[in-house]
Scaffold this active site. Structure first.
Site, PDB file in Angstrom:
ATOM      1  N   CYS A  86       0.815  -1.219   0.000  1.00 17.65           N
ATOM      2  CA  CYS A  86       0.000   0.000   0.000  1.00 17.65           C
ATOM      3  C   CYS A  86       0.849   1.271   0.000  1.00 17.65           C
ATOM      4  O   CYS A  86       0.332   2.364  -0.235  1.00 17.65           O
ATOM      5  CB  CYS A  86      -0.905   0.020   1.217  1.00 17.65           C
ATOM      6  SG  CYS A  86      -1.700  -1.556   1.575  1.00 17.65           S
ATOM      7  N   HIS A 335      -8.967   3.957  -1.537  1.00 16.22           N
ATOM      8  CA  HIS A 335      -7.643   3.348  -1.375  1.00 16.22           C
ATOM      9  C   HIS A 335      -7.288   2.471  -2.574  1.00 16.22           C
ATOM     10  O   HIS A 335      -7.319   1.239  -2.481  1.00 16.22           O
ATOM     11  CB  HIS A 335      -7.626   2.538  -0.083  1.00 16.22           C
ATOM     12  CG  HIS A 335      -6.299   1.938   0.266  1.00 16.22           C
ATOM     13  ND1 HIS A 335      -5.088   2.472  -0.144  1.00 16.22           N
ATOM     14  CD2 HIS A 335      -5.984   0.831   1.010  1.00 16.22           C
ATOM     15  CE1 HIS A 335      -4.103   1.723   0.321  1.00 16.22           C
ATOM     16  NE2 HIS A 335      -4.625   0.721   1.021  1.00 16.22           N
TER      17      HIS A 335
END
Length: 392
Positions: A86, A335
């Site tokens: 991420c 996200h």
């Protein structure tokens, strides 16, 4: 080493876009970034590119960086794909800064992208899970919501953090995201909504978890030698810090903090010559509500164990002493794994250039971005400052 400057940044909308490809989303972000440069910037100006991407679903893993850069007119420009879960594009920004500071390039593109909406929930869990410890966490059935639930449980037991504190993070970030036209979940929610949502992994419920997203984001980093060609109001990359840790949560000495974030934050503050009190806003990695609370403590916004009281005080709201996640954060904005870190830099650019619209912080001078990979196996922090204000 030379100073590095942020002269432009842009992103696509975040959400689910069945009619878009990763190339078209990246083009949208790139064009918004170049259009945001005050004096203009052409594709031909770019010397090098770093592109963050996890590769959810297995599409174009090899050479996915050149696949998007050639699509936007950067064919022939040296391009490196950065994969750090991420935190992929946060580290891409760090690589861009290093290339500029070292003298190897004057104009560098740092970006990222991800497509996550075209798979089943089981497939999405698999691709998200590969960013955790594979043998002992993912293959034993542990999800990221489960891992962060463990962190939340420990923090709640040790420091008195409550489910209401978690829900206050969601309410704040949805209020900000409702002011962001790029946000995936751009709507407000009440505390009651955030408290009563279905449980995902106790104590985390649906409103304590970010969505999966399609999207892309780009930032343009240039050297001190050419910054005047692009802007009269330079935004300096004042500090950069990064840290790593064990990939598996079970391997760490603490469940109530993220040591990689602490290391990254300390290094960025030292390089910038500032303290957390000198910040005017921050974008932190709130993949789950507990992650934002941990970031408050890891980055020195409050003392260890005080994060619940900080969110309760209103200090991190828009208009508070230190607004956090003015973009809506991962919780509301979205996200898209490979784009998230660069997307945080987009918000920092908009805040410091005074173009954040309804969510604009009043006269900011310094801002921080904080991007985490997995449950804390990697973290990167950047401090940006408006040089004209610092030197005034």
């Amino acid at each position: 080493m030379r100073d590095a400057y942020l002269v432009g940044a842009g992103q696509s909308d975040y959400g689910a876009f069945p009619s878009e490809s990763y190339r078209s989303l990246f083009r949208t972000a790139f064009e918004e970034a170049t259009d945001s440069v005050p004096k203009g910037l052409e594709a031909a100006d770019v010397d090098e590119a770093f592109v963050g991407n996890l590769g959810v679903g297995g599409r174009q893993l090899g050479l996915s960086g050149p696949a998007v850069t050639e699509h936007v007119g950067l064919d022939g420009v040296p391009t490196t794909r950065v994969e750090n879960a991420c935190a992929a594009s946060g580290f891409a920004v760090r690589q861009a800064v290093q290339a500029v500071k070292s003298g190897m390039a004057d104009v560098v593109l740092a970006g990222g992208f991800e497509i996550m909406s075209d798979m089943s929930s089981d497939a999405t869990k698999y691709w998200l899970g590969v960013s955790g410890e594979t043998e002992w966490e993912r293959l034993s059935g542990t999800t990221f919501s489960g891992v962060y639930a463990q962190m939340a449980s420990v923090h709640m037991e040790r420091y008195g953090t409550t489910r209401e504190h978690l829900s206050q993070v969601a309410v704040k970030n949805h209020a900000n995201g409702a002011k962001n036209p790029h946000a995936q979940l751009g709507f407000e929610c009440s505390l009651e909504d955030a408290q009563s949502a279905p449980v995902v992994a106790d104590p985390l419920n649906l409103y304590h978890c970010c969505p999966t997203s399609d999207g892309a984001a780009c930032a343009l980093i240039v050297s001190e030698d050419v910054v005047d060609d692009y802007t009269d109001d330079p935004i300096r990359v004042a500090g950069v810090g990064a840290g790593s840790d064990t990939v598996g949560l079970f391997q760490r000495d603490t469940y109530s903090g993220v040591p990689a974030s602490q290391r990254a934050g300390d290094a960025a503050y030292e390089m910038a010559g500032i303290d957390p009190d000198d910040l005017d806003f921050a974008e932190v990695h709130d993949c789950f509500a507990i992650a934002e609370l941990l970031a408050y403590e890891d980055l020195g916004f409050c003392e260890t164990g005080e994060a619940g009281r900080l969110i309760e005080s209103g200090a991190t709201e828009l208009g508070g002493d230190l607004p956090v996640n003015t973009s809506g954060g991962l919780k509301s904005k979205g996200h898209p794994i490979g784009a998230t870190g660069a997307g945080q830099v987009v918000e920092a650019y908009k805040q410091l250039s005074g173009t954040a619209g309804e969510r604009q912080v009043e006269n900011p001078t310094r801002g921080l971005t904080h991007n985490v990979g997995g449950s804390g196996g990697a973290a990167v922090v950047h401090v940006f400052e408006k040089e004209t204000e610092v030197n005034a």
